[in-house]
Scaffold this motif. Structure first.
Motif, short mmCIF file in Angstrom:
data_model
loop_
_atom_site.label_atom_id
_atom_site.label_comp_id
_atom_site.label_asym_id
_atom_site.label_seq_id
_atom_site.Cartn_x
_atom_site.Cartn_y
_atom_site.Cartn_z
N PRO A 217 0.62 -1.17 0.06
CA PRO A 217 0.56 -0.16 0.26
C PRO A 217 1.03 1.38 0.23
CG PRO A 217 -0.38 -1.55 1.95
CD PRO A 217 0.59 -2.44 1.15
N ALA A 218 0.39 2.39 -0.38
CA ALA A 218 1.23 3.72 -0.43
C ALA A 218 1.34 4.04 1.20
CB ALA A 218 0.24 4.90 -1.42
N GLN A 219 2.13 4.67 1.52
CA GLN A 219 1.98 4.98 2.83
C GLN A 219 2.48 3.83 3.58
OE1 GLN A 219 3.45 8.10 2.40
NE2 GLN A 219 2.84 8.72 0.20
N GLY A 220 3.23 3.00 3.17
CA GLY A 220 3.05 1.75 3.82
C GLY A 220 4.19 1.37 4.77
N ASP A 221 4.78 0.95 5.70
CA ASP A 221 5.76 0.84 6.32
C ASP A 221 6.28 -0.58 6.78
OD1 ASP A 221 3.18 -1.06 8.17
OD2 ASP A 221 3.37 0.28 10.15
N ALA A 222 5.59 -1.02 5.82
CA ALA A 222 6.71 -2.89 4.99
C ALA A 222 5.59 -3.19 6.27
CB ALA A 222 8.35 -2.35 6.39
N ARG A 223 4.37 -3.23 6.73
CA ARG A 223 4.48 -4.82 7.71
C ARG A 223 3.07 -5.46 6.60
NH1 ARG A 223 2.39 -2.21 13.18
NH2 ARG A 223 1.32 -0.65 12.08
N GLU A 224 3.02 -4.97 5.88
CA GLU A 224 1.64 -5.16 4.76
C GLU A 224 2.66 -5.13 3.51
OE1 GLU A 224 -2.55 -4.89 2.80
OE2 GLU A 224 -2.37 -3.44 4.80
N ASN A 225 2.86 -6.65 2.60
CA ASN A 225 4.04 -6.30 1.36
C ASN A 225 3.54 -7.52 0.84
OD1 ASN A 225 6.23 -7.68 1.62
ND2 ASN A 225 6.11 -6.32 3.51
N VAL A 226 3.84 -7.47 -0.83
CA VAL A 226 4.24 -8.78 -0.75
C VAL A 226 5.38 -9.27 -1.65
CG1 VAL A 226 2.91 -8.31 -3.27
CG2 VAL A 226 3.37 -10.51 -2.77
N SER A 227 6.15 -9.78 -1.78
CA SER A 227 7.26 -9.79 -2.67
C SER A 227 7.77 -11.34 -3.40
CB SER A 227 8.67 -10.01 -1.65
OG SER A 227 8.49 -10.37 -0.15
N VAL A 228 9.13 -10.81 -3.90
CA VAL A 228 8.87 -12.24 -4.57
C VAL A 228 10.46 -12.46 -4.32
CG1 VAL A 228 8.63 -14.34 -6.96
CG2 VAL A 228 6.90 -12.37 -6.00
N THR B 197 9.86 -17.62 -4.46
CA THR B 197 8.76 -18.08 -3.53
C THR B 197 8.45 -16.09 -3.49
OG1 THR B 197 10.91 -18.95 -2.31
CG2 THR B 197 8.89 -17.86 -0.79
N LEU B 198 6.75 -16.21 -3.51
CA LEU B 198 5.86 -15.24 -3.49
C LEU B 198 5.39 -15.39 -1.59
CD1 LEU B 198 2.60 -13.62 -4.98
CD2 LEU B 198 2.59 -14.41 -2.89
N THR B 199 5.57 -14.44 -1.08
CA THR B 199 5.13 -14.13 0.42
C THR B 199 4.26 -12.94 0.47
OG1 THR B 199 6.99 -15.51 1.55
CG2 THR B 199 6.06 -13.85 2.76
N VAL B 200 3.00 -13.02 0.68
CA VAL B 200 2.47 -12.19 1.35
C VAL B 200 1.99 -11.70 3.23
CG1 VAL B 200 0.51 -13.14 1.04
CG2 VAL B 200 0.17 -10.78 0.54
N LEU B 201 1.94 -10.85 3.36
CA LEU B 201 2.02 -10.57 5.15
C LEU B 201 0.98 -8.84 5.46
CD1 LEU B 201 4.88 -9.11 6.57
CD2 LEU B 201 5.02 -9.64 4.15
N ALA B 202 1.10 -9.38 6.45
CA ALA B 202 0.24 -8.27 7.00
C ALA B 202 -0.02 -8.46 8.82
CB ALA B 202 -1.21 -8.40 6.85
N PRO B 203 0.23 -7.33 9.29
CA PRO B 203 0.06 -7.32 11.14
C PRO B 203 -1.70 -8.87 11.28
CG PRO B 203 0.06 -5.32 10.21
CD PRO B 203 0.08 -6.11 8.67
#
Length: 212
Positions: A89-100, A185-191
């Protein structure tokens, strides 16, 4: 996409099929029912919410060298791993994201079932040895694990919660697969505290991941 007409027409097709009728890069301009599609040059793709943005620091790092940050959070020292792509998300703090992440394997002919075992065993092994080993100070709890054929590739997907040293709990969904001795490896996460309100969308991100 005048007045959103193209997106509207593509959105009439079921199961987001409209996302796959146009080149992935054009979904930046023609989102379908709130979703876009990312296709990496390494030959993988996944869906993501239309309001999410690609982390430019990761893009620059892949062109020029190690990045100082990802989604506003400093890269972990000593890992040496830069994602192929990361977004959130815009203005995110890295606690919600997806990466490959794309990693070359040392074992020739590597396969998930042969080298890691069934999904549950493979997931627990990765949690214990790579994601939250004993010395890391993190605690991992496996919630589920499954396997699915996506196109020509078998994908393992597992869900788990990580508790960090500071007590923060992060809910993760991870999808892994291999091709030509490369692990994707795809990982998607959130608090964890906000997971329930976002679970359906974030699981969809992981479930859409496949090699092409």
């Amino acid at each position: 996409n005048f007045l959103g007409v193209t997106s509207f027409l593509l959105g009439l097709l079921p199961n987001l099929q409209g996302l796959y009728l146009i080149p992935a890069e054009l979904t930046q301009f023609y989102p379908v029912n709130g979703w876009k599609r990312y296709r990496g040059k390494e030959g993988y793709e996944f869906q993501f919410p239309q309001e999410w943005l690609v982390d430019q620091s990761v893009a620059f790092a892949n062109q020029r060298g190690p990045a100082d940050s990802m989604m506003g959070m400093k890269k972990k020292q000593g890992t040496g791993i830069i994602p192929a792509v990361a977004m959130g998300p815009a203005q995110g703090d890295a606690r919600e994201n997806v990466s490959v992440i794309k990693q070359k394997l040392q074992t020739s002919g590597f396969s998930l079932r042969t080298n890691l075992g069934e999904p549950s065993a493979a997931a627990q092994r990765l949690l214990d040895t790579a994601i939250a080993p004993p010395a890391s100070g993190k605690v991992a709890k496996l919630l589920s694990a499954s396997a699915e054929q996506r196109g020509a590739t078998e994908v393992y997907q597992f869900e788990y919660v990580i508790t960090l040293r500071n007590g923060l709990e992060l809910h993760n969904v991870c999808a892994i697969c291999t091709r030509e001795d490369v692990l994707y490896t795809l990982t998607v996460l959130a608090p964890e505290q906000s997971w329930e309100s976002k679970a359906t969308r974030l699981r969809q991100v992981a479930s859409s991941f496949k090699l092409v």
